[in-house]
Design a protein around this motif. Structure first.
Motif, mmCIF file in Angstrom:
data_model
loop_
_atom_site.group_PDB
_atom_site.id
_atom_site.type_symbol
_atom_site.label_atom_id
_atom_site.label_comp_id
_atom_site.label_asym_id
_atom_site.label_seq_id
_atom_site.Cartn_x
_atom_site.Cartn_y
_atom_site.Cartn_z
ATOM 1 N N GLY A 185 0.271 4.754 -0.567
ATOM 2 C CA GLY A 185 0.467 5.095 -1.971
ATOM 3 C C GLY A 185 1.868 4.818 -2.490
ATOM 4 O O GLY A 185 2.036 4.255 -3.576
ATOM 5 N N GLU A 186 2.894 5.158 -1.693
ATOM 6 C CA GLU A 186 4.270 4.991 -2.166
ATOM 7 C C GLU A 186 4.616 3.510 -2.393
ATOM 8 O O GLU A 186 5.361 3.171 -3.308
ATOM 9 C CB GLU A 186 5.259 5.638 -1.192
ATOM 10 N N VAL A 187 4.031 2.646 -1.550
ATOM 11 C CA VAL A 187 4.296 1.209 -1.708
ATOM 12 C C VAL A 187 3.535 0.663 -2.925
ATOM 13 O O VAL A 187 4.079 -0.085 -3.735
ATOM 14 C CB VAL A 187 3.921 0.436 -0.425
ATOM 15 N N LEU A 188 2.269 1.082 -3.041
ATOM 16 C CA LEU A 188 1.488 0.624 -4.188
ATOM 17 C C LEU A 188 2.137 1.070 -5.503
ATOM 18 O O LEU A 188 2.124 0.333 -6.495
ATOM 19 C CB LEU A 188 0.050 1.152 -4.111
ATOM 20 N N SER A 189 2.732 2.259 -5.492
ATOM 21 C CA SER A 189 3.290 2.729 -6.764
ATOM 22 C C SER A 189 4.528 1.906 -7.151
ATOM 23 O O SER A 189 4.762 1.665 -8.336
ATOM 24 C CB SER A 189 3.554 4.236 -6.708
ATOM 25 N N VAL A 190 5.284 1.442 -6.149
ATOM 26 C CA VAL A 190 6.404 0.540 -6.458
ATOM 27 C C VAL A 190 5.871 -0.788 -7.009
ATOM 28 O O VAL A 190 6.380 -1.331 -8.000
ATOM 29 C CB VAL A 190 7.268 0.284 -5.195
ATOM 30 N N MET A 191 4.787 -1.280 -6.397
ATOM 31 C CA MET A 191 4.208 -2.548 -6.861
ATOM 32 C C MET A 191 3.654 -2.398 -8.282
ATOM 33 O O MET A 191 3.784 -3.298 -9.117
ATOM 34 C CB MET A 191 3.102 -2.999 -5.902
ATOM 35 N N ARG A 192 3.052 -1.241 -8.521
ATOM 36 C CA ARG A 192 2.493 -0.974 -9.847
ATOM 37 C C ARG A 192 3.605 -1.004 -10.903
ATOM 38 O O ARG A 192 3.458 -1.591 -11.979
ATOM 39 C CB ARG A 192 1.831 0.403 -9.813
ATOM 40 N N SER A 193 4.751 -0.388 -10.571
ATOM 41 C CA SER A 193 5.818 -0.334 -11.576
ATOM 42 C C SER A 193 6.441 -1.713 -11.787
ATOM 43 O O SER A 193 6.885 -2.052 -12.881
ATOM 44 C CB SER A 193 6.865 0.716 -11.195
ATOM 45 N N LEU A 194 6.446 -2.533 -10.720
ATOM 46 C CA LEU A 194 6.930 -3.911 -10.877
ATOM 47 C C LEU A 194 6.038 -4.681 -11.842
ATOM 48 O O LEU A 194 6.509 -5.411 -12.719
ATOM 49 C CB LEU A 194 6.865 -4.637 -9.528
ATOM 50 N N ALA A 195 4.725 -4.497 -11.668
ATOM 51 C CA ALA A 195 3.761 -5.182 -12.533
ATOM 52 C C ALA A 195 3.971 -4.740 -13.975
ATOM 53 O O ALA A 195 3.949 -5.552 -14.906
ATOM 54 C CB ALA A 195 2.334 -4.885 -12.074
ATOM 55 N N ARG A 196 4.212 -3.445 -14.147
ATOM 56 C CA ARG A 196 4.412 -2.906 -15.488
ATOM 57 C C ARG A 196 5.674 -3.497 -16.130
ATOM 58 O O ARG A 196 5.721 -3.731 -17.337
ATOM 59 C CB ARG A 196 4.508 -1.380 -15.412
#
Lengths: 257, 222
Positions: A185-196
């Protein structure tokens, strides 16, 4: 969007010996677009990703990222190692097994390439490094060594390290596959914010829920060809091709997609 | 029962000291020259070009698979006949021991470099570093740590190997000992003292090597 695509791949072929891994891949990614590559193992998705920053040299076809373009095939010269290095400096890559440099501190890992490749002064590189560590949620780990971090923390450092080169696109090669489930989850959330934030991203992943949520486009590959592609929710929820359906059946029910 | 008498050795202390000096000096020289030869051969074995790899492997195997004593004698007696160049015992000893050690150092250096996970080079490449930058900044700093203990071990062996040069009249510790033994008719004490002298030089070094192995075997996972 009216601007031209950020990534353009056409007619890409690659074989290892007699094994054809990619035959005739065409792919475009818009600026700020997020593309998820899915498919069974051996489908060629990782090879395609590694062709995008030329860690694997294609046999034939062309690749353009931003303003850099390379063509491969008969009659084209092998790009020099300096051209290759310059090209790769503009594409960030995150690996399944992190590949952090164990002999350097977390901050050392991040400032290494900006200082060596971009000739950035140390103070500037360190300021950038600390900013990126804050972005991935690890500002207090700057002086730590990679061996003392959890898998999720290592991968977030690896993302910060790639971002420090200020790349035009980010490539993720199964970035969460080596992680314990509770650290994904912590890695996906960083990736999500990059996409944003508008980063152009190509992601090889087995996280279908994440692909559906974050990706604009999902590409299903099998046996070195693109079988099906389209908007994420369409490909994942209503796959048209039987092969895609069969593949996704493994995930349905398992994580409730 | 043999009556040991070590006292007379004091009369020969200068010869002993000279021999120890030659042994240590010779070791330092062949370790440095050997590491240079090993570094060149080790990197050649990792070359992209098959011919270069072949030359390096041929050198390594030739010197690893023949006895050092044979190499020493061949270079001292046979090489001058073939080449027409007269070699002193010291030069022949330096050449043979350096090349012999180089073959082993080459394997250690090559092994140290290939032991570094390929993901390290890939990470460097993905960041836009050139192969030379990757070797210098990423691979070698990690590989040298792993190489240090086996390099030290090989160097210890090299020090013991220098005793062989006594047969081609290089005045090392063993050579001087033989002179003293002939002179005093007390070989038992003389050769025991020589053994103790080697032990006194090498024991601290092996201790250091063991300490280093322990320290560096605690690997930090990438």
């Amino acid at each position: 969007m009216t601007s031209e695509p950020k990534i353009e791949v056409s007619g890409l072929h690659k074989s290892f010996g007699s094994l054809n891994v990619l035959h005739g891949i065409d792919l475009t990614v818009e600026p700020g677009g997020v593309v998820a590559l899915i498919g069974p193992s051996g489908s060629g998705k990782s090879t395609l990703l590694r062709c995008l920053n030329l860690l694997v040299t294609p046999d034939q076809g062309s690749i353009r990222i931003g303003r850099n373009r390379f063509s491969f095939g008969p009659g084209t010269a092998q790009p020099s190692k300096y051209k290759l290095a310059g090209f790769r400096a503009n594409t960030g890559m995150v690996f399944q097994h992190f590949n952090l440099f164990p002999h350097l501190s977390v901050l050392g890992n991040i400032v290494e390439a900006p200082m060596i490749v971009r000739k950035m002064p140390r103070a500037e590189a360190e300021a950038l490094g600390l900013e990126l560590l804050t972005k991935v949620g690890l500002p207090d780990k700057a002086q730590e060594f990679p061996g003392r971090l959890s898998g999720g923390q290592k991968q977030r450092v690896a993302i910060a390290r790639a971002l420090a080169m200020q790349p035009e696109v980010m490539l993720f090669d199964e970035a969460t596959s080596a992680l314990d489930p509770e650290l994904v989850g912590e890695v996906l959330s960083v990736m999500r914010s990059l996409a944003r934030d508008g980063m152009t991203m190509v992601i090889v992943t087995h996280e279908m829920a994440f692909a559906r949520e974050v990706a604009d486009k999902v590409i299903f590959m099998r046996d070195g060809v693109i079988v099906e592609e389209g908007p994420a929710n369409l490909v994942i929820d209503e796959p048209q091709n039987p092969a895609t359906r069969a593949f996704l059946a493994h995930f349905h029910g398992k994580d409730g997609v | 029962m043999y009556a040991w008498d070590f006292q007379f050795l004091w009369n020969y202390r200068y010869l002993f000291a000279e021999g120890i000096g030659v042994t240590i000096g010779f070791t330092i020289a062949v370790v440095i020259l050997g590491i240079i030869a090993g570094m060149v051969a080790g990197l050649m074995m990792l070359s992209r070009f098959a011919v270069i790899r072949l030359i390096a492997s041929a050198y390594v195997e030739l010197f690893r698979c023949t006895p050092l004593l044979v190499q020493l004698i061949w270079i001292y007696y046979a090489l001058p006949i073939l080449s027409g160049i007269e070699l002193s015992g010291v030069s022949a000893g330096l050449i043979a021991l350096s090349l012999y050690g180089g073959a082993f150092y080459a394997e250690i250096i090559r092994g140290g470099i290939v032991s570094i996970d390929v993901g390290q080079s890939e990470a460097g490449m993905a960041l836009g570093m050139t192969p030379l930058q990757i070797m210098k900044r990423i691979i070698l700093p990690q590989a040298l740590k792993r190489m240090a203990p086996p390099m030290l071990n090989q160097s210890i062996i090299q020090l013991k190997n220098t005793s062989l040069v006594s047969i081609i009249a290089v005045p090392d510790l063993l050579y001087q000992g033989q002179i003293i033994a002939h002179d005093s008719y007390k070989p038992l004490e003389v050769y025991s003292a020589i053994a103790l002298a080697y032990l006194a030089i090498l024991f601290p070094l092996t201790t250091l090597a063991r300490y280093g192995e322990k320290k560096f075997s605690v690997r930090i996972e990438p």
